[in-house]
Design a protein around this motif. Structure first.
Motif, PDB file in Angstrom:
ATOM      1  N   ARG A   1       0.853  -1.189   0.000  1.00 27.77           N
ATOM      2  CA  ARG A   1       0.000   0.000   0.000  1.00 27.77           C
ATOM      3  C   ARG A   1       0.893   1.245   0.000  1.00 27.77           C
ATOM      4  O   ARG A   1       2.108   1.119   0.100  1.00 27.77           O
ATOM      5  N   ASP A   2       0.265   2.413  -0.095  1.00 30.34           N
ATOM      6  CA  ASP A   2       1.035   3.654  -0.063  1.00 30.34           C
ATOM      7  C   ASP A   2       1.759   3.754   1.271  1.00 30.34           C
ATOM      8  O   ASP A   2       1.183   3.461   2.323  1.00 30.34           O
TER       9      ASP A   2
ATOM     10  N   THR B   1      -0.013   8.108  -9.449  1.00 30.20           N
ATOM     11  CA  THR B   1      -0.506   6.970  -8.644  1.00 30.20           C
ATOM     12  C   THR B   1      -0.528   7.366  -7.161  1.00 30.20           C
ATOM     13  O   THR B   1      -1.463   7.032  -6.441  1.00 30.20           O
TER      14      THR B   1
ATOM     15  N   MET C   1      -3.523   9.509  -6.600  1.00 29.48           N
ATOM     16  CA  MET C   1      -4.768   8.712  -6.591  1.00 29.48           C
ATOM     17  C   MET C   1      -5.002   8.087  -5.224  1.00 29.48           C
ATOM     18  O   MET C   1      -6.121   8.067  -4.717  1.00 29.48           O
ATOM     19  N   LEU C   2      -3.923   7.596  -4.626  1.00 26.30           N
ATOM     20  CA  LEU C   2      -4.073   6.920  -3.335  1.00 26.30           C
ATOM     21  C   LEU C   2      -4.299   7.901  -2.190  1.00 26.30           C
ATOM     22  O   LEU C   2      -4.969   7.577  -1.214  1.00 26.30           O
TER      23      LEU C   2
ATOM     24  N   ARG D   1      -7.784  10.092  -3.281  1.00 27.62           N
ATOM     25  CA  ARG D   1      -8.918   9.189  -3.515  1.00 27.62           C
ATOM     26  C   ARG D   1     -10.019   9.842  -4.358  1.00 27.62           C
ATOM     27  O   ARG D   1     -11.157   9.986  -3.899  1.00 27.62           O
TER      28      ARG D   1
ATOM     29  N   THR E   1      -4.248   1.312 -10.948  1.00 25.25           N
ATOM     30  CA  THR E   1      -4.248   1.950  -9.624  1.00 25.25           C
ATOM     31  C   THR E   1      -5.585   2.637  -9.382  1.00 25.25           C
ATOM     32  O   THR E   1      -6.173   2.527  -8.302  1.00 25.25           O
TER      33      THR E   1
ATOM     34  N   GLU F   1      -8.168   0.207  -8.409  1.00 20.84           N
ATOM     35  CA  GLU F   1      -8.032  -0.261  -7.018  1.00 20.84           C
ATOM     36  C   GLU F   1      -8.608   0.735  -6.019  1.00 20.84           C
ATOM     37  O   GLU F   1      -9.026   0.344  -4.933  1.00 20.84           O
ATOM     38  N   THR F   2      -8.593   2.025  -6.381  1.00 24.33           N
ATOM     39  CA  THR F   2      -9.131   3.009  -5.438  1.00 24.33           C
ATOM     40  C   THR F   2     -10.654   3.055  -5.473  1.00 24.33           C
ATOM     41  O   THR F   2     -11.269   3.763  -4.681  1.00 24.33           O
TER      42      THR F   2
END
Lengths: 205, 265
Positions: A23-24, B152, B155-156, B159, B179, B182-183
């Motif tokens: 994960r991040d 990316t 994005m994480l 969100r 990616t 996945e979010t």
């Protein structure tokens, strides 16, 4: 295990990026920011050496004043930084978009339309090769029907478009498989680097 | 030693290109006239990906999350990027109307400047310039995988509820779309690179295939000039189909040189 500092840096940064699979996390963020920063610095140097020096600084040094025109346009682009001068940037942008559109349209027509039409109008191959030629013709006409926007996909046109989408999906499937294969080989190369060049557990380091 | 520059005004080997372009311009003017007389007379078929755009922006507004708009890796010499800039303006207008956030990280600095300009204009037209945040459109990196790493990460962290990919894409397409998938964001893509389309088809909810990207801005804007362009393109496609079928028929009668007429230097 490698004794080279370069290899260690490369290996640790590779692991930082791979940690994104979990994960991040701060390691990934570190690699991300380092990468973006290094890329910006590197590209600035490349642009200076490959664009500004040969196209502006050297010609100006030889007394050629023509590069002052693109220099002025470039400075006008920076006009956006202040409200009062922002309208100056529109002239530079209009010039830039106009030039590129002018270059793009004939080049696109030549490479994407005429080249494909020339291939599609080639004489049919003899014998069993005619099946390939027929498939190309059917694919061409039905895919073209799919990309026809001025009529709804109904009746004969709709049926042709449906056949066209099958042709497209088969082509996409082939392209997808081919590219995934290439990506897997990139991953293999990275794992080989970690195991062979860094850890030395594979022979051939 | 430098090769001598070709300084001719006209290259006779490309006369077929001139004929093709002239015909297209003729089609364009005829349809422009039609569009100006009766804009409702020019039809463009429904593009499901664009119908989903409103839904995606609405979802982002309800969730209080931003919309992420990515204009591809092309520069302004690519037709896909020109389309991406036009579509960005439409997306920004809807975002401004609905009042949700917008993020536009760009690969090319000039594209970033143009999209920033188009986005400001869209917010102004919506009467919401006050809600336009400086930094909505930002240049990230002109290095392919540095851009991927930054987007990316974005994005994480942010969100976004909707990811819109429009323009010319290359090897980064799958990294970003996967990616984004996945979010849990709604993903809408439009791409004119045949080699990248499979990845968007697999990982996005809706995909504009190839030329649909160019039709998208006309579909969204419904402006006479753009509607006329799409109809002119369709006329050109009919002509292309006729030429190909005629060439095939002609080969059966022994005339096999039609393909040479279409070759350009």
């Amino acid at each position: 295990m490698s004794h080279s500092v370069d290899t260690w840096i490369m290996a640790l940064l590779t692991l930082c990026v791979f940690s994104f699979l979990y994960r991040d996390n701060p390691f990934y963020r570190f690699a991300e920011h380092l990468f973006v920063g290094a890329a910006a610095g590197y590209l600035l140097a490349v642009q200076y050496q490959n664009v500004l020096v040969p196209n502006m600084i050297r010609p100006l040094g030889r007394g050629n004043l023509l590069p002052l025109v693109p220099l002025a346009l470039g400075i006008m682009l920076l006009g956006r930084l202040a409200e009062k001068t922002s309208s100056a940037s529109r002239w530079a942008l209009a010039f830039y978009v106009g030039i590129y559109s002018g270059i793009a349209v004939p080049a696109y027509m030549q490479a994407q339309i005429f080249a494909q039409l020339a291939d599609a109008t080639k004489p049919w191959q003899p014998g069993w090769g005619a099946i390939n030629s027929a498939l190309i013709l059917i694919g061409f006409l039905t895919v073209l029907a799919y990309f026809f926007f001025s009529a709804p996909h109904r009746g004969l046109h709709g049926a042709s478009a449906r056949v066209g989408i099958w042709f497209l999906m088969v082509a996409f499937g082939a392209s997808f498989g081919y590219t995934v294969m290439a990506r897997v080989s990139l991953l293999i190369a990275r794992v080989q680097f970690l195991l062979r060049d860094w850890l030395g557990v594979l022979p051939g380091a | 030693m430098d090769e001598a520059l070709d300084v001719r005004w006209f290259d006779p080997n490309r006369i077929n290109l001139l004929v093709g372009l002239s015909l297209f311009i003729l089609f364009l003017f005829v349809n422009l006239r039609r569009a100006r007389r009766a804009p409702s007379g020019l039809y463009i078929r429904t593009l499901p990906a664009l119908q989903a755009l409103d839904e995606a922006i609405g979802r982002a507004t309800e969730m209080g999350r931003p919309v992420l708009y990515l204009p591809g890796l092309g520069d302004m010499s690519e037709v896909g990027t020109l389309a991406a800039v036009t579509i960005s303006s439409r997306v920004a207008r809807r975002v401004a109307d609905m009042g949700c956030g917008l993020l536009v990280p760009c690969y090319d600095p000039v594209v970033a400047v143009l999209i920033d300009s188009a986005t400001r204009e869209a917010y102004t037209q919506a009467g919401r310039l006050d809600s336009y945040r400086s930094g909505t459109v930002q240049y990230v990196a002109a290095a392919q995988f540095a851009y991927v790493a930054a987007v990316t990460g974005l994005m994480l962290r942010e969100r976004p509820a909707a990811n819109v990919y429009m323009g010319s894409w290359y090897a980064e397409s799958l990294f970003l779309a996967e990616t984004g998938n996945e979010t849990g964001a709604i993903q809408i893509a439009g791409c004119d690179q045949v080699t990248q389309l499979p990845f968007f088809v697999c990982s996005c909810d809706y995909t504009l295939l190839g030329e649909e990207l160019y039709a998208a801005s006309a579909y969204l804007g419904r402006e006479p000039v753009q509607l006329a362009t799409i109809t002119a393109q369709d006329w050109a496609k009919i002509l292309a189909a006729i030429v190909v079928v005629a060439a095939v028929v002609a080969t059966f009668f022994g005339y096999t040189d039609i393909d040479k007429l279409l070759k350009t230097s």
